[in-house]
Motif scaffolding. Sequence first.
Motif, PDB file in Angstrom:
ATOM      1  N   GLU A 684       0.838  -1.188   0.000  1.00  0.00           N
ATOM      2  CA  GLU A 684       0.000   0.000   0.000  1.00  0.00           C
ATOM      3  C   GLU A 684       0.879   1.246   0.000  1.00  0.00           C
ATOM      4  O   GLU A 684       2.066   1.180   0.335  1.00  0.00           O
ATOM      5  N   ARG A 685       0.256   2.365  -0.375  1.00  0.00           N
ATOM      6  CA  ARG A 685       0.980   3.640  -0.427  1.00  0.00           C
ATOM      7  C   ARG A 685       0.195   4.716   0.303  1.00  0.00           C
ATOM      8  O   ARG A 685      -1.027   4.781   0.208  1.00  0.00           O
ATOM      9  N   VAL A 686       0.946   5.547   1.024  1.00  0.00           N
ATOM     10  CA  VAL A 686       0.388   6.726   1.671  1.00  0.00           C
ATOM     11  C   VAL A 686       1.165   7.943   1.187  1.00  0.00           C
ATOM     12  O   VAL A 686       2.407   7.919   1.141  1.00  0.00           O
ATOM     13  N   LEU A 687       0.449   8.988   0.801  1.00  0.00           N
ATOM     14  CA  LEU A 687       1.067  10.263   0.466  1.00  0.00           C
ATOM     15  C   LEU A 687       0.962  11.189   1.666  1.00  0.00           C
ATOM     16  O   LEU A 687      -0.107  11.287   2.293  1.00  0.00           O
ATOM     17  N   ILE A 688       2.063  11.843   1.994  1.00  0.00           N
ATOM     18  CA  ILE A 688       2.093  12.786   3.115  1.00  0.00           C
ATOM     19  C   ILE A 688       2.398  14.166   2.550  1.00  0.00           C
ATOM     20  O   ILE A 688       3.420  14.367   1.892  1.00  0.00           O
ATOM     21  N   ARG A 689       1.515  15.105   2.815  1.00  0.00           N
ATOM     22  CA  ARG A 689       1.623  16.446   2.244  1.00  0.00           C
ATOM     23  C   ARG A 689       1.812  17.465   3.360  1.00  0.00           C
ATOM     24  O   ARG A 689       1.121  17.408   4.380  1.00  0.00           O
ATOM     25  N   VAL A 690       2.751  18.407   3.159  1.00  0.00           N
ATOM     26  CA  VAL A 690       2.972  19.487   4.119  1.00  0.00           C
ATOM     27  C   VAL A 690       2.992  20.811   3.372  1.00  0.00           C
ATOM     28  O   VAL A 690       3.159  20.860   2.155  1.00  0.00           O
ATOM     29  N   VAL A 691       2.838  21.885   4.123  1.00  0.00           N
ATOM     30  CA  VAL A 691       2.812  23.222   3.543  1.00  0.00           C
ATOM     31  C   VAL A 691       4.222  23.636   3.144  1.00  0.00           C
ATOM     32  O   VAL A 691       5.214  23.043   3.601  1.00  0.00           O
ATOM     33  N   PRO A 692       4.363  24.638   2.278  1.00  0.00           N
ATOM     34  CA  PRO A 692       5.695  25.114   1.900  1.00  0.00           C
ATOM     35  C   PRO A 692       6.514  25.529   3.118  1.00  0.00           C
ATOM     36  O   PRO A 692       5.981  26.083   4.089  1.00  0.00           O
ATOM     37  N   GLY A 693       7.789  25.230   3.061  1.00  0.00           N
ATOM     38  CA  GLY A 693       8.688  25.557   4.159  1.00  0.00           C
ATOM     39  C   GLY A 693       8.825  24.472   5.204  1.00  0.00           C
ATOM     40  O   GLY A 693       9.653  24.601   6.116  1.00  0.00           O
ATOM     41  N   ARG A 694       8.021  23.410   5.096  1.00  0.00           N
ATOM     42  CA  ARG A 694       8.076  22.331   6.081  1.00  0.00           C
ATOM     43  C   ARG A 694       8.596  21.043   5.474  1.00  0.00           C
ATOM     44  O   ARG A 694       8.497  19.976   6.081  1.00  0.00           O
ATOM     45  N   GLY A 695       9.152  21.122   4.276  1.00  0.00           N
ATOM     46  CA  GLY A 695       9.684  19.923   3.639  1.00  0.00           C
ATOM     47  C   GLY A 695      10.843  19.321   4.398  1.00  0.00           C
ATOM     48  O   GLY A 695      10.954  18.087   4.515  1.00  0.00           O
ATOM     49  N   ALA A 696      11.727  20.166   4.941  1.00  0.00           N
ATOM     50  CA  ALA A 696      12.865  19.653   5.696  1.00  0.00           C
ATOM     51  C   ALA A 696      12.409  18.941   6.962  1.00  0.00           C
ATOM     52  O   ALA A 696      12.962  17.893   7.338  1.00  0.00           O
ATOM     53  N   ALA A 697      11.372  19.477   7.623  1.00  0.00           N
ATOM     54  CA  ALA A 697      10.855  18.827   8.827  1.00  0.00           C
ATOM     55  C   ALA A 697      10.237  17.473   8.493  1.00  0.00           C
ATOM     56  O   ALA A 697      10.407  16.496   9.237  1.00  0.00           O
ATOM     57  N   LEU A 698       9.535  17.401   7.369  1.00  0.00           N
ATOM     58  CA  LEU A 698       8.942  16.125   6.954  1.00  0.00           C
ATOM     59  C   LEU A 698      10.027  15.109   6.632  1.00  0.00           C
ATOM     60  O   LEU A 698       9.957  13.950   7.083  1.00  0.00           O
ATOM     61  N   ALA A 699      11.043  15.515   5.864  1.00  0.00           N
ATOM     62  CA  ALA A 699      12.124  14.586   5.523  1.00  0.00           C
ATOM     63  C   ALA A 699      12.853  14.119   6.773  1.00  0.00           C
ATOM     64  O   ALA A 699      13.199  12.931   6.902  1.00  0.00           O
ATOM     65  N   GLY A 700      13.100  15.033   7.723  1.00  0.00           N
ATOM     66  CA  GLY A 700      13.789  14.647   8.949  1.00  0.00           C
ATOM     67  C   GLY A 700      12.985  13.662   9.780  1.00  0.00           C
ATOM     68  O   GLY A 700      13.537  12.709  10.340  1.00  0.00           O
ATOM     69  N   ALA A 701      11.662  13.870   9.873  1.00  0.00           N
ATOM     70  CA  ALA A 701      10.820  12.961  10.651  1.00  0.00           C
ATOM     71  C   ALA A 701      10.789  11.573  10.022  1.00  0.00           C
ATOM     72  O   ALA A 701      10.879  10.550  10.720  1.00  0.00           O
ATOM     73  N   LEU A 702      10.671  11.516   8.698  1.00  0.00           N
ATOM     74  CA  LEU A 702      10.640  10.222   8.022  1.00  0.00           C
ATOM     75  C   LEU A 702      11.990   9.508   8.132  1.00  0.00           C
ATOM     76  O   LEU A 702      12.047   8.282   8.317  1.00  0.00           O
ATOM     77  N   LYS A 703      13.065  10.261   8.039  1.00  0.00           N
ATOM     78  CA  LYS A 703      14.386   9.653   8.150  1.00  0.00           C
ATOM     79  C   LYS A 703      14.617   9.104   9.552  1.00  0.00           C
ATOM     80  O   LYS A 703      15.167   8.001   9.717  1.00  0.00           O
ATOM     81  N   THR A 704      14.204   9.831  10.573  1.00  0.00           N
ATOM     82  CA  THR A 704      14.361   9.359  11.950  1.00  0.00           C
ATOM     83  C   THR A 704      13.559   8.088  12.192  1.00  0.00           C
ATOM     84  O   THR A 704      14.047   7.126  12.812  1.00  0.00           O
ATOM     85  N   ALA A 705      12.322   8.062  11.710  1.00  0.00           N
ATOM     86  CA  ALA A 705      11.493   6.878  11.888  1.00  0.00           C
ATOM     87  C   ALA A 705      12.064   5.679  11.142  1.00  0.00           C
ATOM     88  O   ALA A 705      12.052   4.547  11.650  1.00  0.00           O
ATOM     89  N   GLN A 706      12.573   5.916   9.949  1.00  0.00           N
ATOM     90  CA  GLN A 706      13.157   4.811   9.174  1.00  0.00           C
ATOM     91  C   GLN A 706      14.439   4.310   9.823  1.00  0.00           C
ATOM     92  O   GLN A 706      14.714   3.098   9.815  1.00  0.00           O
ATOM     93  N   ALA A 707      15.241   5.211  10.397  1.00  0.00           N
ATOM     94  CA  ALA A 707      16.458   4.792  11.084  1.00  0.00           C
ATOM     95  C   ALA A 707      16.132   3.907  12.281  1.00  0.00           C
ATOM     96  O   ALA A 707      16.829   2.913  12.550  1.00  0.00           O
ATOM     97  N   ALA A 708      15.073   4.241  13.001  1.00  0.00           N
ATOM     98  CA  ALA A 708      14.671   3.410  14.135  1.00  0.00           C
ATOM     99  C   ALA A 708      14.243   2.024  13.680  1.00  0.00           C
ATOM    100  O   ALA A 708      14.527   1.018  14.339  1.00  0.00           O
TER     101      ALA A 708
END
Length: 728
Positions: A684-708
Amino acid sequence: MSSENEQSAEPGAGAAEPGAGAAEPGAGAPEQLALIRETVRQAKVPRAKPRTWRGAALAKELPVARVLVNKGVLHLDQFFDYAVPEELDADAQPGVRVRVRFGAGRHNVQSGRREGGGLIDGFIVERRAESDYQGTLAALAYVVSPEPVLGPELLALSRAVADRYAGSLADVLQLAVPPRNGRAESKPSPEPLPPPPPPEPGTWERYGQGPAFLRALAEGGAPRAVWTALPGPHWPAEIARAVAATLSSGRGALVVVPDGRVAGRIDAALTEVLGAGRHALLTADSGPEKRYRQWLAVRRGSVRAVVGTRAAMFAPVRDLGLVAVWDDGDSSHSDTNAPFPHVREVLELRAAQGRCGFLLGSTSCTVEAAQLVESGWALPLIADREQLRRAAPLIRTVGDGELARDGAARSARLPSLAWQTVREGLRSGPVLVQVPRRGYAPRLACERCRTPARCRHCAGPLEAPDQQDLNCAWCGQAERAWQCAECGSNRLRAQIVGARRTAEELGRAFPAVPVRTSGRDHILDAVPAAPALVVSTPGAEPVAEGGYAAALLLDGWAMLGRPDLRAGEEALRRWTSAGALVRGQDEGGTVVIVAEPTLRPVQALVRWDPAGFARRELADRAELRFPPVSRMASVTGPAEALASFLDAADLPPEAELLGPVPVPSAEPGRPRRPSDAPPGESWERVLIRVVPGRGAALAGALKTAQAARTAKGGGDQVRIRIDPPDIG
């Protein structure tokens, strides 16, 4: 890989110890020598272990090497400290390739050295006097090569790319640093040539700010421009002049193109403008040795200009003064290996970090390019309408009304206007026929006005996989009472019409004219100026000597009806690329497109206004919160793993989740795309959308979760892609 498998790669592995009394056989004993060789071949002698440098003295200065190990898993995305033996002190410099022991337990210490673990590749990024690690360090196994291939600028760029795309630094360096070739490395690079003189503007004078752009580069400036190139054959020479202007200021230039055919055209233009020896060509067609030799010449400063395909975006050009990308909408610019960087974004990072010029050029215009202009980050570089009218061919359309009234179109699947255009064009030169390739799946649209059918909840595209139920391809919600927002109709249709046997029909209609085909199996680079029919799939159109006399763009619905957010943008890009190969209107060049003339992409082609189309698309996407106005990430995996990952991820508060929706499985026997599930598995696929300027926060959160997850051994089941090019 085990040490037994790796030990043969170590310099000196298996050699006799110094002082061992090895007898030298006499010259007159060939039988004895053969017997000894056969005995040694059959003996089960244990292989020598790679060095651990047990008891060896350390380097007197900076005895600690900080190493990036070649482990792409996210929880190991960090540097590791190793001891530098005195014997390796001279060669173990920052940037060189090394082999290190990795994975040993902290209690496996012998004679002051940490031992055990398997041998793995790595790069030294720094030499230090002390280590932050309080335990015992393992020693470097050996230096693979004293050639420094990872400089500070390339390391900083790779780190920025890894953070932006939620990937690991090791994965980015796999893309940035080519594999070593010892023979190429052993050869010296030529001496650099002096800077060339500033070039004349030439055909850049057709653009209002063209000469000023070249002048700024020649004077050491860093202009940033989005260039909508005029149709015709001049754009390779214009890119070459921009490179020459940059070189004249004593700086370097980098040009990235989608494929080897385009690289060859710019390579020829650079040779004509600069002469031989001033630029390097980095493409996969060069072969590993030649490509690595050229790459080394760039890194060593022997060559200051580079033109190449996707991997060249990381080329270590000295004193970079200009980065340029041609046709950024081509899918080849998006890497298919993790973390999936895009050339345009990487070159934007290089322009910002290196404070150098930036040139994004194409005969079309992507929405991302329009956003760069809209935000003020780059300025438009366009020609006036008078220049455009002279350069562009005449565009004529054939819509549903004409097809319905045209008897020839109903019987032969080709309208009368197209037959007439082909007949007239063949009198003076070749005619191009563009037919969409197989596999263009149609999306749903209003039967009356052709407005794409979109979800009322998230504005995603609607689909009917079982021919009955209507669902959203993004959020998965069912739609039971769809009604067109434009005309009020509630009837849908699949947007596709056209001819399957185009080449056969044309061949029978013009039996005395040769028919050439260019497509995935066999792509032509060029065709002569003699009359001929050239049937090509989008992106495979060969260049005609003197330009095509005419072009037919068939089955427009097949391209406009793709289930993709970028369908209109991509169709217009394909059409302008083909139309740019046709002679100008003053020379009789004509393009006929079989598509509804009232549709926005078709109107943009008729006016030859790709930049205006991109601006309108950008405004629509801003209203609907579509990329690139919003930042989006795609997360795919098995249902349970995906749910667990999303529960553990600390997403930004404003993040919006769309889905999950099923992901199609890879078809057996066909290459698996990054977005496909493994054959036979249900993902399955989920799309996660954030407002402009929050792309770095989204990438950081996903990277941290994947590292765990990877630390626990479950990260391979969930795949992350930041800014996916295809989201439906």
